[in-house]
Design a protein around this motif. Structure first.
Motif, PDB file in Angstrom:
ATOM      1  N   SER A 112       9.478  -5.901   9.976  1.00  0.00           N
ATOM      2  CA  SER A 112      10.415  -4.866  10.421  1.00  0.00           C
ATOM      3  C   SER A 112      11.318  -4.409   9.289  1.00  0.00           C
ATOM      4  O   SER A 112      11.660  -3.223   9.190  1.00  0.00           O
ATOM      5  N   SER A 113      11.694  -5.341   8.422  1.00  0.00           N
ATOM      6  CA  SER A 113      12.669  -5.017   7.377  1.00  0.00           C
ATOM      7  C   SER A 113      12.121  -4.126   6.277  1.00  0.00           C
ATOM      8  O   SER A 113      12.895  -3.542   5.518  1.00  0.00           O
ATOM      9  N   VAL A 114      10.791  -4.011   6.170  1.00  0.00           N
ATOM     10  CA  VAL A 114      10.225  -3.195   5.088  1.00  0.00           C
ATOM     11  C   VAL A 114       9.548  -1.919   5.595  1.00  0.00           C
ATOM     12  O   VAL A 114       8.904  -1.210   4.807  1.00  0.00           O
ATOM     13  N   LEU A 115       9.704  -1.613   6.860  1.00  0.00           N
ATOM     14  CA  LEU A 115       9.028  -0.423   7.393  1.00  0.00           C
ATOM     15  C   LEU A 115       9.513   0.857   6.730  1.00  0.00           C
ATOM     16  O   LEU A 115       8.775   1.841   6.653  1.00  0.00           O
ATOM     17  N   ASP A 116      10.742   0.850   6.230  1.00  0.00           N
ATOM     18  CA  ASP A 116      11.288   2.067   5.611  1.00  0.00           C
ATOM     19  C   ASP A 116      11.088   2.100   4.102  1.00  0.00           C
ATOM     20  O   ASP A 116      11.576   3.012   3.425  1.00  0.00           O
ATOM     21  N   VAL A 117      10.379   1.116   3.556  1.00  0.00           N
ATOM     22  CA  VAL A 117      10.155   1.066   2.112  1.00  0.00           C
ATOM     23  C   VAL A 117       9.049   2.048   1.725  1.00  0.00           C
ATOM     24  O   VAL A 117       7.959   2.016   2.303  1.00  0.00           O
ATOM     25  N   ASP A 118       9.316   2.899   0.778  1.00  0.00           N
ATOM     26  CA  ASP A 118       8.347   3.912   0.343  1.00  0.00           C
ATOM     27  C   ASP A 118       7.535   3.381  -0.831  1.00  0.00           C
ATOM     28  O   ASP A 118       7.776   3.702  -1.988  1.00  0.00           O
ATOM     29  N   ASP A 119       6.567   2.533  -0.520  1.00  0.00           N
ATOM     30  CA  ASP A 119       5.753   1.901  -1.558  1.00  0.00           C
ATOM     31  C   ASP A 119       4.430   1.494  -0.923  1.00  0.00           C
ATOM     32  O   ASP A 119       4.386   0.630  -0.047  1.00  0.00           O
ATOM     33  N   ASP A 120       3.348   2.087  -1.372  1.00  0.00           N
ATOM     34  CA  ASP A 120       2.042   1.834  -0.778  1.00  0.00           C
ATOM     35  C   ASP A 120       1.626   0.374  -0.875  1.00  0.00           C
ATOM     36  O   ASP A 120       0.978  -0.151   0.032  1.00  0.00           O
ATOM     37  N   ARG A 180       1.371   4.592   8.260  1.00  0.00           N
ATOM     38  CA  ARG A 180      -0.009   4.597   8.770  1.00  0.00           C
ATOM     39  C   ARG A 180      -0.895   3.599   8.036  1.00  0.00           C
ATOM     40  O   ARG A 180      -1.813   3.017   8.626  1.00  0.00           O
ATOM     41  N   THR A 181      -0.634   3.397   6.751  1.00  0.00           N
ATOM     42  CA  THR A 181      -1.424   2.404   6.019  1.00  0.00           C
ATOM     43  C   THR A 181      -1.192   1.017   6.598  1.00  0.00           C
ATOM     44  O   THR A 181      -2.138   0.249   6.814  1.00  0.00           O
ATOM     45  N   THR A 182       0.054   0.681   6.869  1.00  0.00           N
ATOM     46  CA  THR A 182       0.377  -0.609   7.476  1.00  0.00           C
ATOM     47  C   THR A 182      -0.333  -0.755   8.812  1.00  0.00           C
ATOM     48  O   THR A 182      -0.942  -1.798   9.106  1.00  0.00           O
ATOM     49  N   LEU A 183      -0.265   0.272   9.624  1.00  0.00           N
ATOM     50  CA  LEU A 183      -0.881   0.226  10.945  1.00  0.00           C
ATOM     51  C   LEU A 183      -2.389   0.023  10.847  1.00  0.00           C
ATOM     52  O   LEU A 183      -2.967  -0.809  11.565  1.00  0.00           O
ATOM     53  N   ARG A 184      -3.041   0.765   9.981  1.00  0.00           N
ATOM     54  CA  ARG A 184      -4.497   0.670   9.876  1.00  0.00           C
ATOM     55  C   ARG A 184      -4.938  -0.725   9.421  1.00  0.00           C
ATOM     56  O   ARG A 184      -5.946  -1.252   9.902  1.00  0.00           O
ATOM     57  N   TYR A 185      -4.214  -1.315   8.493  1.00  0.00           N
ATOM     58  CA  TYR A 185      -4.527  -2.680   8.089  1.00  0.00           C
ATOM     59  C   TYR A 185      -4.290  -3.649   9.244  1.00  0.00           C
ATOM     60  O   TYR A 185      -5.090  -4.564   9.485  1.00  0.00           O
ATOM     61  N   ALA A 186      -3.188  -3.466   9.965  1.00  0.00           N
ATOM     62  CA  ALA A 186      -2.781  -4.407  11.011  1.00  0.00           C
ATOM     63  C   ALA A 186      -3.773  -4.465  12.165  1.00  0.00           C
ATOM     64  O   ALA A 186      -3.945  -5.515  12.794  1.00  0.00           O
ATOM     65  N   ILE A 187      -4.427  -3.353  12.460  1.00  0.00           N
ATOM     66  CA  ILE A 187      -5.279  -3.288  13.660  1.00  0.00           C
ATOM     67  C   ILE A 187      -6.758  -3.516  13.365  1.00  0.00           C
ATOM     68  O   ILE A 187      -7.598  -3.381  14.255  1.00  0.00           O
ATOM     69  N   GLU A 188      -7.093  -3.889  12.157  1.00  0.00           N
ATOM     70  CA  GLU A 188      -8.502  -4.022  11.772  1.00  0.00           C
ATOM     71  C   GLU A 188      -9.285  -4.981  12.664  1.00  0.00           C
ATOM     72  O   GLU A 188     -10.489  -4.792  12.859  1.00  0.00           O
ATOM     73  N   ARG A 189      -8.650  -5.991  13.211  1.00  0.00           N
ATOM     74  CA  ARG A 189      -9.343  -6.996  14.014  1.00  0.00           C
ATOM     75  C   ARG A 189      -9.426  -6.632  15.497  1.00  0.00           C
ATOM     76  O   ARG A 189     -10.084  -7.349  16.264  1.00  0.00           O
TER      77      ARG A 189
END
Length: 247
Positions: free
Chosen positions: A181-189, A223-232
């Protein structure tokens, strides 16, 4: 004939000699193009690096203390080449059962000093050293969690990746979701990818909690975080989560 004692300095020299013998300039150039950051490489494969570290590690493990391994790591971290750094991490990791609290400030100085200045070095170090350290000294979870707000991107990524292996086993999940939660606003791929990786591993033992977390954050999720998170997740659920969290 008396056997020569292998000091950290001698071990570092042997590691470099072996890496130079295995070096492949073509592979090195390819590796250096692959990273967005400026890195240097011998062009030695991961398998060869691990084999080298295992062989050298076996020769010193009975004679050395963890302090000797830390000293070797400190020497090799100052090399520019990825593979030399990795040998240091891998040998230090062999002493994980002896990790003491004093390793924590040393590790943070290595990160903050940009001695681990690319995602590959950070990820190997966290896997081989920081995750075992966290398992042995769980009281430091709050300290590592706080790294997520550090201005240095490598310290920040280390906070996330250090929890990956424990999260896979259902450990420290409260801390994992707080860090995420603490890094959701970080602008870094690189942070987005590490966060998604961490969440994916956390979901392996509690997929319902991961799904609830993702739905609650919705559009705040990169969206990158989300796509990685839901892979399984099954395909139907992946599509639903992508749609439900869309801006």
């Amino acid at each position: 004939m008396k056997q020569i004692e292998i000091t950290p300095q001698i071990a570092a020299r042997r590691a470099r000699e072996r890496l130079r013998a295995l070096a492949d300039p073509v592979k090195a150039a390819g590796a250096e193009r692959y990273f967005k950051e400026t890195i240097r490489s011998y062009g030695v494969s991961s398998a060869e690096v691990r084999a080298l570290a295992a062989a050298l590690g076996r020769t010193v493990q009975e004679a050395w203390t963890v302090d000797d391994a830390v000293a070797l790591c400190d020497i090799l971290l100052r090399d520019k080449e990825l593979e030399a750094k990795a040998v240091g991490f891998l040998i230090l990791g062999r002493f994980k059962n002896s990790f003491g609290p004093g390793l924590f400030p040393r590790a943070k100085r290595w990160f903050a000093g940009n001695l681990l200045d690319n995602w590959a070095s950070v990820d190997i170090f966290c896997s081989e050293v920081m995750s075992p350290f966290l398992e042995k000294h769980p009281a430091f979870s709050a300290n590592i969690k706080s790294w997520a707000r550090h201005p240095n991107r490598w310290v920040k990524r280390a906070s996330l990746v250090s929890f990956v292996a424990p999260a896979r086993r259902g450990r420290f999940l409260d801390a994992v979701y707080e860090i995420s939660s603490s890094v959701l606003d970080v602008d870094d791929d690189l942070i987005h990818k590490a966060n998604g990786w961490l969440l994916r591993e956390a979901g392996k033992t509690d997929s319902a909690r991961l799904e609830k977390f993702l739905l609650a954050r919705g559009p705040a999720l990169p969206r990158t975080t989300l796509r990685y998170a839901i892979e399984r997740f099954p395909e139907v659920k992946r599509k639903r989560l992508l749609l439900s969290t869309k801006i």
